[in-house]
Design an enzyme around this catalytic site. Structure first.
Site, PDB file in Angstrom:
ATOM      1  N   THR A  21      -4.017   9.078  -4.072  1.00  0.00           N
ATOM      2  CA  THR A  21      -4.024   9.305  -3.183  1.00  0.00           C
ATOM      3  C   THR A  21      -2.908  10.230  -2.702  1.00  0.00           C
ATOM      4  O   THR A  21      -2.669  10.711  -1.269  1.00  0.00           O
ATOM      5  CB  THR A  21      -3.998   8.382  -1.821  1.00  0.00           C
ATOM      6  OG1 THR A  21      -5.144   7.225  -2.529  1.00  0.00           O
ATOM      7  CG2 THR A  21      -3.731   8.555  -0.449  1.00  0.00           C
ATOM      8  N   GLU A  71       1.237  -1.129   0.409  1.00  0.00           N
ATOM      9  CA  GLU A  71       0.020  -0.313   0.028  1.00  0.00           C
ATOM     10  C   GLU A  71       0.946   1.212  -0.176  1.00  0.00           C
ATOM     11  O   GLU A  71       0.832   2.547  -0.639  1.00  0.00           O
ATOM     12  CB  GLU A  71      -0.706   0.038   1.518  1.00  0.00           C
ATOM     13  CG  GLU A  71      -1.709   1.274   1.582  1.00  0.00           C
ATOM     14  CD  GLU A  71      -3.150   0.819   0.560  1.00  0.00           C
ATOM     15  OE1 GLU A  71      -2.597   1.539  -0.375  1.00  0.00           O
ATOM     16  OE2 GLU A  71      -4.227   1.561   1.291  1.00  0.00           O
TER      17      GLU A  71
HETATM   18  N1  HSE Z   1      -6.737   7.214   4.843  1.00  0.00           N
HETATM   19  C1  HSE Z   1      -5.874   7.268   3.323  1.00  0.00           C
HETATM   20  C2  HSE Z   1      -6.281   9.307   3.012  1.00  0.00           C
HETATM   21  C3  HSE Z   1      -7.087   6.555   2.225  1.00  0.00           C
HETATM   22  O1  HSE Z   1      -7.309   9.404   3.303  1.00  0.00           O
HETATM   23  O2  HSE Z   1      -5.204   9.269   2.247  1.00  0.00           O
HETATM   24  C4  HSE Z   1      -6.415   6.542   1.120  1.00  0.00           C
HETATM   25  O3  HSE Z   1      -6.312   5.421   0.678  1.00  0.00           O
END
Ligand code: HSE
Length: 306
Positions: A181, A128
Site C-alpha cells: 500500500t 494500520e
Molecule cells: N485507501 C487505501 C489505499 C486502502 O487505497 O491506499 C489500502 O489500504
C-alpha cells in the site's frame, strides 16, 4: 472470561470512486486470533501462523494497535496475542486492517467493552499506519462495523454505516503478487483536475444513493474511478482483460480492491456472482500468474467472537 477467539474479516477499501473513505466487509475470508488476559503487564505476540510477520510488538500491526489501546486504558493486566493469518499481506483485501482490529476488539471484550466501535477504530488506525505509512480507516471501519462504511472524517473520527442491498454480492480475484500500500500510494497524483473531481464526486454520491435505495442499475452506473484506477491499474497484470470479462458476464461494476493487486466485482444475486467468478477465472487461467477467487455476500456483522 480470560481468553477469546475471534474472526477478523477481510475487507474491500475504496470501492472504485470512494478512495480512502468507502469500504465493505467480506464474510468468506478472514484471520483468526486468540487474545488472552495475563497477569504480567504488557502486550506479547506469542504465536503467528500463516505468514512470516514480526513478533516484536512495536513492529507488528496487531501489536501497535493493541499498545495504543493499552496505553489509553492502563489495565491492571497484560495480553497475549495469537495470530492465525489467512489474509496474505499485500493482497489488497485488508490484511493489515484485520490484524489491527483483531487485537483491539479482543482486548475490549476481555476488559468488559469500555470502548465503542469508533474508539476501537481509532486505536486500530495506529496499527494500520505502520503498514501503509499513513492514517486511513477505509478497511478498518468495515471490519469493525460490518457492511458498507463511509469514513466521513478522520479527525475527529466519524464513521457512517451505509445500508447494504439484500442481494448484493462481491467477487474477488487475488492474483498472487504483492503490492505494498505504501508504494501504491506514492504513484498517485498530488493534484487532479476540476473535471475529474466533478466526475468522481458525482459517481460517489450516486453510489451511496444507489446503496440506500437498492438501485442496482444506479450502483452499476456509479462504479467508476477516474482518479486512482488509471494509475494503479498499471500495477495489476491483465487488469483490463479481467474487467472486460466480468462486465460482459453480468458484473455491476469492478475496481481495484484497496491498493491491489486484488480486484473486486459487485453483482446482484448468487447466480450472477458465480457467472462473474467463472469469467474472471477463465480469463486469468490463460495467464501464467497464480490466483485465488472468492464469492462473498456483504458481511453486515463485521468482526466477531467464534
Ligand atoms: N485507501 C487505501 C489505499 C486502502 O487505497 O491506499 C489500502 O489500504
Amino acid at each position: 472470561m480470560n481468553e477469546i477467539k475471534i474472526f477478523s474479516p477481510a475487507t474491500v477499501a475504496n470501492v472504485a470512486c470512494g478512495f480512502d473513505v468507502l469500504g465493505f466487509c467480506l464474510d468468506t475470508v478472514g484471520d483468526e486470533m486468540v487474545i488472552r488476559k495475563i497477569d504480567k503487564k504488557g502486550i506479547f505476540i506469542t504465536k503467528i501462523e500463516g505468514f512470516d510477520l514480526p513478533y516484536e510488538t512495536e513492529l507488528n500491526v496487531a501489536g501497535v494497535s493493541a499498545l495504543a489501546m493499552y496505553k489509553a486504558s492502563k489495565p491492571d493486566c497484560g495480553f497475549e496475542i495469537e495470530i492465525y493469518k489467512n489474509i496474505k499481506p499485500g493482497s489488497g483485501i485488508g490484511s493489515s486492517a484485520a490484524s489491527a482490529v483483531g487485537s483491539v476488539f479482543g482486548m475490549n471484550e476481555l476488559l468488559g467493552k469500555p470502548y465503542n466501535k469508533t474508539q476501537l477504530t481509532e486505536f486500530a488506525i495506529k496499527g494500520e499506519a505502520l503498514a501503509s505509512k499513513c492514517e486511513h480507516a477505509d478497511n478498518l471501519a468495515p471490519a469493525i462495523f460490518g457492511g458498507f462504511t463511509l469514513v466521513k472524517s478522520m479527525s475527529p473520527l466519524e464513521v457512517l454505516q451505509i445500508p447494504v442491498p439484500n442481494n448484493l454480492y462481491a467477487i474477488i480475484i487475488h492474483p498472487q503478487i504483492e503490492i505494498r500500500t505504501s508504494e501504491a500510494r506514492t504513484i498517485l497524483p498530488k493534484q487532479i483536475t476540476l473535471q475529474e473531481a466533478i466526475t468522481q464526486w458525482a459517481n460517489f454520491g450516486s453510489l451511496i444513493h444507489g446503496l440506500h435505495t437498492n438501485d442496482y442499475q444506479l450502483i452499476k452506473r456509479s462504479l467508476h474511478d477516474v482518479i486512482i484506477e488509471p494509475h494503479r491499474s498499471k500495477l495489476i497484470p491483465y487488469f483490463v482483460d479481467v474487467k472486460q470479462a466480468a462486465l460482459k458476464n453480468g458484473a455491476l461494476g469492478c475496481g481495484i480492491s484497496g491498493s491491489g493487486p486484488s480486484m473486486f466485482f459487485l453483482s446482484e444475486g448468487i447466480e450472477q456472482s458465480k457467472n462473474v467468478e467463472i469469467a474472471v477465472k477463465k480469463t486469468y487461467s490463460k495467464t501464467d500468474i497464480e490466483f485465488e477467487t472468492y464469492v462473498s455476500k456483504i458481511n453486515t456483522e463485521g468482526i466477531k467472537i467464534i
